[in-house]
Design a protein around this motif. Structure first.
Motif, mmCIF file in Angstrom:
data_model
loop_
_atom_site.group_PDB
_atom_site.id
_atom_site.type_symbol
_atom_site.label_atom_id
_atom_site.label_comp_id
_atom_site.label_asym_id
_atom_site.label_seq_id
_atom_site.Cartn_x
_atom_site.Cartn_y
_atom_site.Cartn_z
ATOM 1 N N ASN A 3 29.544 52.633 34.876
ATOM 2 C CA ASN A 3 30.732 51.782 34.790
ATOM 3 C C ASN A 3 30.419 50.372 34.273
ATOM 4 O OD1 ASN A 3 32.628 53.699 35.950
ATOM 5 N ND2 ASN A 3 31.546 53.376 37.873
ATOM 6 N N LEU A 4 29.155 50.080 34.090
ATOM 7 C CA LEU A 4 28.774 48.699 33.779
ATOM 8 C C LEU A 4 29.330 48.206 32.447
ATOM 9 C CD1 LEU A 4 27.192 46.186 34.557
ATOM 10 C CD2 LEU A 4 25.159 47.213 33.521
ATOM 11 N N LEU A 5 29.114 48.954 31.391
ATOM 12 C CA LEU A 5 29.536 48.504 30.061
ATOM 13 C C LEU A 5 31.022 48.715 29.814
ATOM 14 C CD1 LEU A 5 26.516 49.629 27.851
ATOM 15 C CD2 LEU A 5 26.922 47.440 28.968
ATOM 16 N N ASP A 6 31.683 49.484 30.670
ATOM 17 C CA ASP A 6 33.126 49.689 30.541
ATOM 18 C C ASP A 6 33.894 48.939 31.609
ATOM 19 O OD1 ASP A 6 33.598 51.630 28.299
ATOM 20 O OD2 ASP A 6 32.160 52.799 29.460
ATOM 21 N N ASP A 7 33.241 48.010 32.247
ATOM 22 C CA ASP A 7 33.878 47.215 33.298
ATOM 23 C C ASP A 7 35.045 46.432 32.696
ATOM 24 O OD1 ASP A 7 34.623 45.481 35.327
ATOM 25 O OD2 ASP A 7 32.564 45.037 35.930
ATOM 26 N N PRO A 8 36.270 46.603 33.204
ATOM 27 C CA PRO A 8 37.432 45.871 32.655
ATOM 28 C C PRO A 8 37.336 44.364 32.834
ATOM 29 C CG PRO A 8 38.020 46.996 34.696
ATOM 30 C CD PRO A 8 36.659 47.492 34.312
ATOM 31 N N GLN A 9 36.394 43.891 33.668
ATOM 32 C CA GLN A 9 36.231 42.446 33.862
ATOM 33 C C GLN A 9 35.618 41.770 32.640
ATOM 34 O OE1 GLN A 9 37.367 40.871 36.468
ATOM 35 N NE2 GLN A 9 37.892 42.654 37.699
ATOM 36 N N TRP A 10 34.897 42.524 31.810
ATOM 37 C CA TRP A 10 34.196 41.906 30.693
ATOM 38 C C TRP A 10 35.106 41.144 29.733
ATOM 39 C CZ3 TRP A 10 29.521 40.544 30.853
ATOM 40 C CH2 TRP A 10 28.531 41.315 31.450
ATOM 41 N N PRO A 11 36.238 41.700 29.309
ATOM 42 C CA PRO A 11 37.054 40.970 28.337
ATOM 43 C C PRO A 11 37.710 39.716 28.887
ATOM 44 C CG PRO A 11 37.602 43.320 28.389
ATOM 45 C CD PRO A 11 36.777 43.024 29.595
ATOM 46 N N CYS A 12 37.742 39.573 30.202
ATOM 47 C CA CYS A 12 38.454 38.435 30.797
ATOM 48 C C CYS A 12 37.656 37.140 30.677
ATOM 49 C CB CYS A 12 38.759 38.718 32.264
ATOM 50 S SG CYS A 12 39.700 40.237 32.518
ATOM 51 N N GLY A 13 36.377 37.216 31.001
ATOM 52 C CA GLY A 13 35.517 36.048 30.912
ATOM 53 C C GLY A 13 36.029 34.866 31.699
ATOM 54 N N LYS A 14 35.934 33.684 31.124
ATOM 55 C CA LYS A 14 36.336 32.459 31.808
ATOM 56 C C LYS A 14 37.848 32.274 31.824
ATOM 57 C CE LYS A 14 35.757 29.683 27.601
ATOM 58 N NZ LYS A 14 34.987 28.594 26.970
ATOM 59 N N HIS A 15 38.581 33.193 31.188
ATOM 60 C CA HIS A 15 40.036 33.073 31.132
ATOM 61 C C HIS A 15 40.723 33.728 32.329
ATOM 62 C CE1 HIS A 15 39.464 31.650 27.037
ATOM 63 N NE2 HIS A 15 38.674 32.685 26.850
ATOM 64 N N LYS A 16 39.930 34.259 33.246
ATOM 65 C CA LYS A 16 40.496 34.899 34.435
ATOM 66 C C LYS A 16 40.564 33.901 35.580
ATOM 67 C CE LYS A 16 37.860 37.403 36.967
ATOM 68 N NZ LYS A 16 36.971 38.469 37.458
ATOM 69 N N ARG A 17 41.660 33.931 36.301
ATOM 70 C CA ARG A 17 41.829 33.079 37.480
ATOM 71 C C ARG A 17 42.203 33.954 38.669
ATOM 72 N NH1 ARG A 17 39.826 30.448 34.291
ATOM 73 N NH2 ARG A 17 40.327 28.353 33.489
ATOM 74 N N VAL A 18 41.457 33.834 39.745
ATOM 75 C CA VAL A 18 41.740 34.578 40.963
ATOM 76 C C VAL A 18 42.462 33.646 41.938
ATOM 77 C CG1 VAL A 18 40.768 35.862 42.902
ATOM 78 C CG2 VAL A 18 39.727 36.059 40.624
ATOM 79 N N LEU A 19 43.653 34.063 42.363
ATOM 80 C CA LEU A 19 44.451 33.274 43.293
ATOM 81 C C LEU A 19 44.474 33.974 44.644
ATOM 82 C CD1 LEU A 19 47.464 32.444 40.937
ATOM 83 C CD2 LEU A 19 45.367 31.113 41.302
ATOM 84 N N ILE A 20 44.055 33.269 45.679
ATOM 85 C CA ILE A 20 43.979 33.834 47.021
ATOM 86 C C ILE A 20 45.059 33.204 47.892
ATOM 87 C CG2 ILE A 20 42.516 34.187 49.042
ATOM 88 C CD1 ILE A 20 40.095 33.944 47.217
ATOM 89 N N PHE A 21 45.909 34.063 48.440
ATOM 90 C CA PHE A 21 46.980 33.616 49.317
ATOM 91 C C PHE A 21 46.729 34.115 50.741
ATOM 92 C CE2 PHE A 21 48.660 33.844 45.008
ATOM 93 C CZ PHE A 21 49.235 32.582 44.866
ATOM 94 N N ALA A 22 47.650 33.809 51.625
ATOM 95 C CA ALA A 22 47.448 34.145 53.038
ATOM 96 C C ALA A 22 47.313 35.641 53.271
ATOM 97 C CB ALA A 22 48.606 33.593 53.874
ATOM 98 N N SER A 23 48.112 36.447 52.562
ATOM 99 C CA SER A 23 48.111 37.881 52.833
ATOM 100 C C SER A 23 47.702 38.752 51.647
ATOM 101 C CB SER A 23 49.504 38.315 53.314
ATOM 102 O OG SER A 23 50.477 37.986 52.334
ATOM 103 N N TYR A 24 47.469 38.143 50.504
ATOM 104 C CA TYR A 24 47.057 38.964 49.367
ATOM 105 C C TYR A 24 46.314 38.104 48.346
ATOM 106 C CZ TYR A 24 50.997 36.946 46.749
ATOM 107 O OH TYR A 24 51.858 36.089 46.125
ATOM 108 N N MET A 25 45.672 38.802 47.381
ATOM 109 C CA MET A 25 44.925 38.138 46.324
ATOM 110 C C MET A 25 45.383 38.703 44.989
ATOM 111 S SD MET A 25 40.770 37.913 45.828
ATOM 112 C CE MET A 25 40.595 39.697 45.773
ATOM 113 N N THR A 26 45.542 37.858 43.997
ATOM 114 C CA THR A 26 45.979 38.318 42.681
ATOM 115 C C THR A 26 45.137 37.659 41.595
ATOM 116 O OG1 THR A 26 47.886 38.567 41.215
ATOM 117 C CG2 THR A 26 47.700 36.484 42.400
#
Length: 217
Positions: free
Chosen positions: A45-68
């Motif tokens: 799964n390493l080279l097909d990881d969907p996280q690769w195309p996101c790079g520094k343009h991804k933002r993880v937002l953590i809230f009280a009951s969920y994360m997006t």
């Protein structure tokens, strides 16, 4: 020199050619071992990881009951550049960019479909190819030969090909990747040795690729 190898019920005839001269860089790259690549166990799964195309343009937002996760819009060319830079930083021993690796895999898949090879055969070819990539054994000079040899080996192992079908596959490989068939046949043995003759693969290495291929079709 022709070698006869028996792998289970499969008999392979592989011709070993001289490795010196004009193709020296291609052969020496596969013969040399990369400590960084050899140390880690293969992850399908390493080279097909969907996280690769996101790079520094991804933002993880953590809230009280969920994360997006929010991915901002960016031009495809900038996204490709960032992805390749991130990949190079994580795997400095790999001489190809991630976009080039994925492009080669698309070519392997398209050619296999033209030759009516089963998805499991393509999946096995992907595993062989990615193992060589992660070991740092591919470069600009040998990448197409490696891709072609991986498809050819996977087809011989997983498919009951007749002589004329093998010839047709080699013709297609030669046309698609623009190399000489004599180079391909000689390089097949080198790839086999680089893979340590481990052509029969465990299910956990093949199945992730198979699932992705069947979902895309």
């Amino acid at each position: 020199m022709q070698l006869k190898l028996f792998l289970g019920n499969v008999k392979l005839y592989i011709t070993q050619q001289e490795t010196s001269g004009v193709h020296g860089d291609r052969w020496s790259s596969l013969r040399s071992r990369s400590e960084a690549g050899e140390a880690a166990e293969y992850d399908p799964n390493l080279l097909d990881d969907p996280q690769w195309p996101c790079g520094k343009h991804k933002r993880v937002l953590i809230f009280a009951s969920y994360m997006t996760t929010v991915i901002e819009y960016v031009k495809p060319s900038d996204l490709k550049k960032d992805m390749n830079e991130t990949f190079r930083e994580k795997f400095p021993h790999i001489k190809l960019t991630l976009s080039k690796i994925r492009s080669l895999k698309r070519e392997m898949r398209n050619l296999s479909e033209e030759c009516n090879l089963e998805p499991v055969t393509v999946s096995m070819a992907y595993v062989y190819f990615e193992k060589l990539v992660l070991q740092g054994k591919l470069n600009k000079q040998n990448r197409k030969l490696c891709a072609g040899a991986c498809v050819l080996l996977a087809a011989k192992i997983s498919s009951d090909l007749r002589k004329h079908e093998v010839k047709h596959l080699i013709d297609k490989l030669e046309e698609r990747f623009r190399f000489n068939r004599r180079d391909l046949i000689g390089f097949e043995f080198t790839v086999l040795v680089a893979l340590e003759l481990a052509l029969y693969l465990p299910e956990n290495q093949v199945l992730p690729h198979y699932r992705r291929l069947t979902q895309q079709s």
